[in-house]
Design a protein around this motif. Structure first.
Motif, PDB file in Angstrom:
ATOM      1  N   UNK A  39     -62.304 -71.477 -65.799  1.00  0.00           N
ATOM      2  CA  UNK A  39     -62.114 -70.797 -64.507  1.00  0.00           C
ATOM      3  C   UNK A  39     -62.416 -69.310 -64.631  1.00  0.00           C
ATOM      4  N   UNK A  40     -63.071 -68.771 -63.634  1.00  0.00           N
ATOM      5  CA  UNK A  40     -63.415 -67.349 -63.627  1.00  0.00           C
ATOM      6  C   UNK A  40     -62.653 -66.657 -62.500  1.00  0.00           C
ATOM      7  N   UNK A  41     -62.239 -65.424 -62.770  1.00  0.00           N
ATOM      8  CA  UNK A  41     -61.557 -64.633 -61.748  1.00  0.00           C
ATOM      9  C   UNK A  41     -62.350 -63.347 -61.520  1.00  0.00           C
ATOM     10  N   UNK A  42     -62.268 -62.819 -60.303  1.00  0.00           N
ATOM     11  CA  UNK A  42     -63.005 -61.604 -59.947  1.00  0.00           C
ATOM     12  C   UNK A  42     -62.203 -60.378 -60.391  1.00  0.00           C
ATOM     13  N   UNK A  43     -62.834 -59.514 -61.199  1.00  0.00           N
ATOM     14  CA  UNK A  43     -62.150 -58.311 -61.687  1.00  0.00           C
ATOM     15  C   UNK A  43     -62.176 -57.229 -60.613  1.00  0.00           C
ATOM     16  N   UNK A  44     -61.480 -56.124 -60.893  1.00  0.00           N
ATOM     17  CA  UNK A  44     -61.448 -54.998 -59.950  1.00  0.00           C
ATOM     18  C   UNK A  44     -62.834 -54.365 -59.794  1.00  0.00           C
ATOM     19  N   UNK A  45     -63.719 -54.615 -60.776  1.00  0.00           N
ATOM     20  CA  UNK A  45     -65.089 -54.108 -60.695  1.00  0.00           C
ATOM     21  C   UNK A  45     -66.026 -55.067 -59.967  1.00  0.00           C
ATOM     22  N   UNK A  93     -74.205 -61.779 -69.944  1.00  0.00           N
ATOM     23  CA  UNK A  93     -73.359 -61.203 -68.898  1.00  0.00           C
ATOM     24  C   UNK A  93     -73.352 -62.100 -67.662  1.00  0.00           C
ATOM     25  N   UNK A  94     -72.271 -62.023 -66.908  1.00  0.00           N
ATOM     26  CA  UNK A  94     -72.164 -62.718 -65.624  1.00  0.00           C
ATOM     27  C   UNK A  94     -72.588 -61.718 -64.557  1.00  0.00           C
ATOM     28  N   UNK A  95     -73.674 -62.003 -63.868  1.00  0.00           N
ATOM     29  CA  UNK A  95     -74.254 -61.028 -62.948  1.00  0.00           C
ATOM     30  C   UNK A  95     -73.402 -60.845 -61.691  1.00  0.00           C
ATOM     31  N   UNK A  96     -73.602 -59.680 -61.074  1.00  0.00           N
ATOM     32  CA  UNK A  96     -72.929 -59.340 -59.824  1.00  0.00           C
ATOM     33  C   UNK A  96     -73.983 -59.414 -58.716  1.00  0.00           C
ATOM     34  N   UNK A  97     -74.011 -60.516 -57.946  1.00  0.00           N
ATOM     35  CA  UNK A  97     -75.051 -60.673 -56.928  1.00  0.00           C
ATOM     36  C   UNK A  97     -75.092 -59.516 -55.926  1.00  0.00           C
ATOM     37  N   UNK A  98     -73.918 -58.970 -55.581  1.00  0.00           N
ATOM     38  CA  UNK A  98     -73.872 -57.878 -54.599  1.00  0.00           C
ATOM     39  C   UNK A  98     -74.580 -56.625 -55.096  1.00  0.00           C
ATOM     40  N   UNK A  99     -74.747 -56.499 -56.411  1.00  0.00           N
ATOM     41  CA  UNK A  99     -75.432 -55.319 -56.974  1.00  0.00           C
ATOM     42  C   UNK A  99     -76.913 -55.570 -57.198  1.00  0.00           C
ATOM     43  N   UNK A 142     -66.650 -58.154 -60.972  1.00  0.00           N
ATOM     44  CA  UNK A 142     -67.326 -59.003 -61.957  1.00  0.00           C
ATOM     45  C   UNK A 142     -66.492 -60.257 -62.174  1.00  0.00           C
ATOM     46  N   UNK A 143     -67.145 -61.420 -62.163  1.00  0.00           N
ATOM     47  CA  UNK A 143     -66.450 -62.657 -62.525  1.00  0.00           C
ATOM     48  C   UNK A 143     -66.197 -62.645 -64.028  1.00  0.00           C
TER      49      UNK A 143
END
Length: 195
Positions: A93-99, A48-54, A101-102
């Motif tokens: 390339x990665x894009x930020x989802x509505x959740x 998984x690609x982690x969410x640093x803000x979480x 998550x990259x």
């Protein structure tokens, strides 16, 4: 405790960790993973690609290592309420989802079912390998669809303490849990990757 009680407790526990603790613990988890499982070139890792803000375990360390060592990397993406596995490279390339998550832009499922390692996010894991995540059930469905030989490895900051009381038949346990202090193995499972 129930999953919802555990989810609440361990979200709060994770929120109390400072950014420097998250970074330090993530490094220790990464080192414990590498020293135990020793991934090598051309092996396939779903991570998984982690969410640093979480305050999640930082998987960037893992990704950098995998790319540098020619290990194939697959990441999860939710498409039409189902989790698929998209293969990525260092250049993807990665894009930020509505959740928040990259994710890779591509919605193309790799179709891969035979992973060497599936590095799995969690809030908590008990002494039998049962995990509590965010409650959406995506990983249980994913685990059921891939090879049973794929090593399901949870990464988390906390060691098992509570027992999960409300398990259901579709809950798929992990094979291993990697924490900052140890690597726990569940169910006496052995494979060519472990001693």
């Amino acid at each position: 405790m129930t999953k919802s009680e555990i989810r609440k407790k361990y979200l709060q526990k994770r929120e109390t960790l400072s950014q420097s603790e998250v970074i330090d613990f993530s490094k220790k988890i990464f080192q414990n993973f590498i020293s135990r499982f020793k991934p090598v070139e051309n092996q396939k890792v779903h991570i998984f690609l982690s969410i640093p803000e979480k305050g999640e375990v930082d998987t960037k360390l893992f990704l950098d290592y995998f790319f540098e060592n020619g290990i194939r990397v697959f990441v999860p993406k939710i498409v039409h309420k189902k989790m698929i596995s998209v293969e990525i490279t260092e250049e993807t390339p990665l894009i930020r989802s509505s959740w928040g998550i990259d994710e890779p832009e591509s919605n193309e499922d790799s179709g891969e079912k035979d992973f060497d390692f599936v590095v799995t996010p969690l809030l908590y894991c008990d002494q039998n390998g049962n995990r509590v995540g965010y409650g959406k059930g995506y990983y249980d469905g994913f685990f059921s669809a891939i090879s049973a030989a794929s090593l399901r490895i949870g990464v988390g900051f906390f060691n098992p303490e509570e027992e999960i009381e409300d398990l259901i038949a579709r809950d798929v346990p992990l094979r291993y849990l990697v924490t900052p202090t140890e690597v726990l193995s569940f169910g006496g499972f052995t494979s060519k990757y472990t001693k």
